[in-house]
Every structure is written in structure tokens, then in C-alpha cells.
Motif scaffolding. Sequence first.
Motif, PDB file in Angstrom:
ATOM      1  N   GLY A 599       0.799  -1.220   0.000  1.00  0.00           N
ATOM      2  CA  GLY A 599       0.000   0.000   0.000  1.00  0.00           C
ATOM      3  C   GLY A 599       0.835   1.276   0.000  1.00  0.00           C
ATOM      4  O   GLY A 599       2.066   1.238  -0.181  1.00  0.00           O
ATOM      5  N   ILE A 600       0.180   2.399   0.211  1.00  0.00           N
ATOM      6  CA  ILE A 600       0.837   3.720   0.199  1.00  0.00           C
ATOM      7  C   ILE A 600       0.484   4.418   1.498  1.00  0.00           C
ATOM      8  O   ILE A 600      -0.680   4.427   1.918  1.00  0.00           O
ATOM      9  CB  ILE A 600       0.379   4.565  -1.005  1.00  0.00           C
ATOM     10  N   SER A 601       1.469   5.001   2.134  1.00  0.00           N
ATOM     11  CA  SER A 601       1.217   5.707   3.389  1.00  0.00           C
ATOM     12  C   SER A 601       0.371   6.960   3.135  1.00  0.00           C
ATOM     13  O   SER A 601       0.394   7.543   2.056  1.00  0.00           O
ATOM     14  CB  SER A 601       2.534   6.100   4.058  1.00  0.00           C
ATOM     15  N   GLU A 602      -0.367   7.350   4.164  1.00  0.00           N
ATOM     16  CA  GLU A 602      -1.221   8.536   4.051  1.00  0.00           C
ATOM     17  C   GLU A 602      -0.397   9.796   3.799  1.00  0.00           C
ATOM     18  O   GLU A 602      -0.832  10.705   3.088  1.00  0.00           O
ATOM     19  CB  GLU A 602      -2.047   8.681   5.332  1.00  0.00           C
ATOM     20  N   GLU A 603       0.818   9.837   4.348  1.00  0.00           N
ATOM     21  CA  GLU A 603       1.669  11.008   4.170  1.00  0.00           C
ATOM     22  C   GLU A 603       2.131  11.166   2.726  1.00  0.00           C
ATOM     23  O   GLU A 603       2.348  12.291   2.250  1.00  0.00           O
ATOM     24  CB  GLU A 603       2.900  10.923   5.087  1.00  0.00           C
ATOM     25  N   LEU A 605       0.452  10.132  -0.019  1.00  0.00           N
ATOM     26  CA  LEU A 605      -0.632  10.239  -1.000  1.00  0.00           C
ATOM     27  C   LEU A 605      -0.653  11.584  -1.750  1.00  0.00           C
ATOM     28  O   LEU A 605      -0.856  11.600  -2.960  1.00  0.00           O
ATOM     29  CB  LEU A 605      -1.983  10.007  -0.306  1.00  0.00           C
ATOM     30  N   PRO A 606      -0.443  12.748  -1.087  1.00  0.00           N
ATOM     31  CA  PRO A 606      -0.453  14.018  -1.837  1.00  0.00           C
ATOM     32  C   PRO A 606       0.632  14.096  -2.905  1.00  0.00           C
ATOM     33  O   PRO A 606       0.524  14.894  -3.841  1.00  0.00           O
ATOM     34  CB  PRO A 606      -0.227  15.081  -0.742  1.00  0.00           C
ATOM     35  N   GLU A 615       7.986   6.650  -2.934  1.00  0.00           N
ATOM     36  CA  GLU A 615       7.950   6.518  -1.484  1.00  0.00           C
ATOM     37  C   GLU A 615       9.108   5.647  -1.016  1.00  0.00           C
ATOM     38  O   GLU A 615       9.409   4.619  -1.625  1.00  0.00           O
ATOM     39  CB  GLU A 615       6.622   5.912  -1.032  1.00  0.00           C
TER      40      GLU A 615
END
Length: 631
Positions: A599-603, A605-606, A615
Motif C-alpha cells: 500500500g501507500i502511506s497517508e503522508e 498520498l499528496p 515513497e
Amino acid sequence: MMDKDGSIGKFHICSGTWYEELNEDGHIKAVYFSDEMRQILGYNNQEEFPDNLQVLLDHIHPDDVDKMVEGAVAASTGESSGYDVEFRIRKKDGTYILVNATGNLIRSTDGKPYMMHGAMIDISELMEEGEGNTTLRKNLYYRVRQAESAQWFGIVHDIDQTARFRIDYTDNGEVAAISWNDAYWKMLGYSSSIEFPATWPNWFNSILPEDQGLVLDAMEVLKHIADPMDVHEEEFRMYAKDRSVRHVHISVRRVFDKAGNPKQVLGMAKDISKQKHLELHTRIFDIFSKDYLSVNVINVIKHTMRVIRHKNTRYTHQEIENRIAGKSYENIMDEYIDNYVAPEDRERIHRITKIENLVMQVSSKEMYRIKFAQVDGNGQRHFYQGNYLRLNDESGNPAIVAGFREITDIVIAEREKQEQFRAAKEAAEAANRAKTAFLFNMSHDIRTPMNAIMGYRDLLEKYQEDPSRREYYLLKMNEVSKVLLSIIDNVLEMARIEKGTLEMDEAVWDAYDFMDYLHSVFMPMMEKKGLIFTKDIHLKHSHIYCDSVKLRDVFLNIITNAYKYTESGGRVNMSVEELPYDHDGWALYRTTISDTGIGISEEFLPKLFDAFSREKNSIGNKIEGTGLGMS
């Protein structure tokens, strides 16, 4: 030389004067005639021949009325330099005489018509003798005008008790005496002539020192005026009884004796302080538009302030004036700043609004501007701008005009603009950092396949006699070259996107065929890695217009990421469904690619679609890539 009875040689000359008050457009407001002019026509007093323009027109010969009126209008409106018309006019006994009427226009200080004055001369006897065009006739006019010049100011005096004065000269041209009527000292606020004695030192010293030179220069100009009908106008300031300053406008004429020597200066004066006050207000309003909530004049000598304009929903203009009456400028400002200005701005506003600082600032700048915040009764913050401009007030004293307007909307817009600029700057800096990281990664990503190609090339040269090795090395070189070409293609593709030169090539494409193609391409890879790869398609309209190559690239990049970042034993699913859509000829599809990977971290995503960004994690750092796929 003119005789005592008004004769020159064998000619007996009769003359009189007239005066017209004018509107600003040059039209006649009122007319006045001297008794001498009435006597020319055989009348004895004003009752018989009243001061009325229509009465005069009724006496003019019908054939000459248009000529007389046209000349008067041209002179009063400034179309001609003066009034000089001959016409026939009826006397009381019914007979007509030929007269010559001359006049001059006087303008007010703002250049608008103010009055007309002149003389009327009976030239019937002169014309009967055939002297109408001789030098004698011209000299006669000049002598008559000399004689009538003194009378004219007497007539003006009778109008509204106009202030008038007289200066007498010695034979050497020096001032011998000065005198004035009651209206003059009343104009300056005195209650008797004893309070304002008619002496030259008293009159001259009542003029403001900075204007005394102007008056002396004007008196020098008068010495060179040779025509007694010429009027010189001047404007200067005088102190009134209460030491207030009055703006005075004077009109003066020279009077000559029979020998042509200057004898007197006759003048009339008018208090134009109200006009100057209006001019000041007009100038202020020209500079400070209606957007300004408050406009004030600061007297830098007396340290006082008065309100010119104040828009306040809480207090009326009169209430504001009452609140500041009797207070110094410093007291007014201290009270305002301490009660209304935002706490963080108070110390600064106290300091920069001191008169000493304002005088220094407006002396070196065309306009001095300040900004501050104000907190209203509801705790809301508003922003204001104060503009300060140097000028002289209507009394000629140095003053500063202060105008204040609300700029809350401007400040908010400016802050939003600055925030956008800051965000754009940060984005640009982030892009530069990403490009730097990209170059670093690219050097590694490109060097890796290049080293491989060079290594296989060396091995191929060493074992070129071995067919099996040669075939193997060529195969590997081909595979590595494709990797290198893919990296270069991605970089070129990004360059085309950023330049805006990327073009769409749309054609009809079958969505089912498209999804089958993607599934068949990835299925071998997924199975080899031990991943379960599934697809779900639910469409009503399968044939669509699209750029299949670019759409394929989108899916390839996303599915490749799912493949790369999902460990063995995981799942990758690709689904497409058609959603309701009312726009005829269009379809709305939703595609979902899901996986059980890291997955992708919330930080992060932008930054997902930022070029050259990847990442950093334990798995991602081990996977080759430039960070261009998602972009």
C-alpha cells in the motif's frame, strides 16, 4: 486738455458710467447706471430711469439693438477682448443721440466672468462736425475715460456696500495717504474705523508677511499702467481682528490728472475666504475619493484637527466634531488608538502618527501611507490604510490632509495571493528537489543496464566462438536494452507532457478486448510470482472512443506497481463497471485496481502523482524505477 465743464476745445462732451454683475456663464445678473449717464438721456434720477437692462434696451434705436446686444454678450462671455459699440439711444424728449459705449470684463480668481464695467459717451456733436475718425476723437475718448475712472468705483461702492480703498500719491510717485470706506474695516471684523485706522503702516502690516512682497510687486506693475480703464487684479491674505486669515481679492485702477500724471489708485476689495475654503475642499475631494471613510485636516502649527468627511454608522458628522472639539491632535489620536487599534499595532501607530514624523514623511514623499488593524465591538478584525498629503489650508498655514479607508478585502486578497505564491514556491522547490533526486536515481538506473550491456558485450567478444554463449549474451543484451529504452521513453514522455505537446489519438476500441489484452499480458508474470490475478467487467456499452495506447500505459503502470509491491501469495484484482450517466453519447466507467501489497502511506498520498517521486520504504528502495510511472 479737458475743461472743467467736460469740454475739449469747441466740443462739449457728456459721459457716464455703467456696471453689470454677471453670472458664471457670463449672462447679466444685474445692471447699474451712474446719474451722469441718466443725465445724458435727460433723466434726473433712478425713479425716472431705473437700473434695469430692459429699460436700456427699450431706449435703443430698434435698428441698433442687435448690434449692441451682440457686442455686450461677446465681451461678457470672453469671446471678444472688450466692449466698444456705437449705437443710437432715445432721450427723454424722444430725440435720438449717437453714443459710444466701451467696457471691460473682470474675471474672478477661478477665471469665471465676474463683472463688466465701462462708460457711455455722447458723440453726436463730434460726428456732426465730421470728426468721427480723427485723432481728436481718439484723444477725446481717452480723456473721458480718465474722467470717468474715479466715478466708476463710486458706482461699485453703492452695490452691496462693496469694500473700497484709495491710495494717493505725491508728485514724485510716492504713497502720500491711504483711505477706505466703512465696508473695508467691517470686512476684516472691526467694529469701527478707530480700531482699524487708515494709515499705510497699519494696512501694510495687516497683510501676511509672506504676501507683502506680492503686494509691493503689484504696486510696481500699477506704475506702468497707462490706460485709466485698465483694471489690475490681485489676491493676497490679510489678518482680521481676531487674527484669523482672510483671503482678499482686489481690483484696482489708476486715476490720472488732467496733465496725464498718476494721481490716485482706486480699488475695491472682496473677501473670498469662503471661496478658498471651497477650493480646498474641492482639491481634497479630488485626491481622496468617496471610498475614504474619514478625511481630516491636521494643523501642524496649532496641533489641531478638524473633520472634512466622516462616514460612521455609530456617530453623525456633527457628533464626531463635538467629540473632538477643544482637544489637541495628540489627545484625539491617543484616544482613538488606545480604544480601537489592534493591540499589536498600537505602539507603532502611536509613533508614526506623531505630527513630527508626519511632517518629515510628507516633506520627502508625494503621499505617506500607513496600515493598521482595528478590532470592532464583535471582535472582528478590520484593516485600514491611512494616506497623508501635505498642503496649505485656506488660511495659508501648513497642514496635512489625512484620509482613511478600509482595505480588509485588499489585505485578504493579498494574503491569499501570498499564500498561493508560497505554495507555488514550495511546489517549485519540491520539484527541484525531486529532479535532483531523479538525476541521482537516473544515474543509477541508467548505469545499471549500461554496465550490463557493456559486460555482455565484453563476454560476447571473449566467447564469440561459442554459439550457445553468444546467443545467450545477445539475448541478455536485448533484454537490458529494452529496460534502458523504457527508462528513456518515460523521460521523453514526461518532457512532452510538461511542454503540452502530447497529442491524443482517439479511435473506436472494444473495452472487453482491451481488458482481455491486459489480463493476458500480466497473467504469466502474476503466476510466476505466485500472485492470483482476477478481472471483473460489467458494461452496458463496450465500444468507446479512446487513445488506446495512452490508456494502456495508464493501466500498465498501475498494474505493474501492484505486481511489484505485492509479495508472493497475494492477490491483484482489476474491475471495470459502467455507472448511470444522463449525458447522451457518453458513458461513465469506474475502474478499480486493488491488491494486497504494502500500500501507500497517508503522508505520501499528496505526492503520488508528482514527477520523479517514490515513497521510501523497505521494499520500494529495492525495486528499480524512476518515479515517473504514476506521473
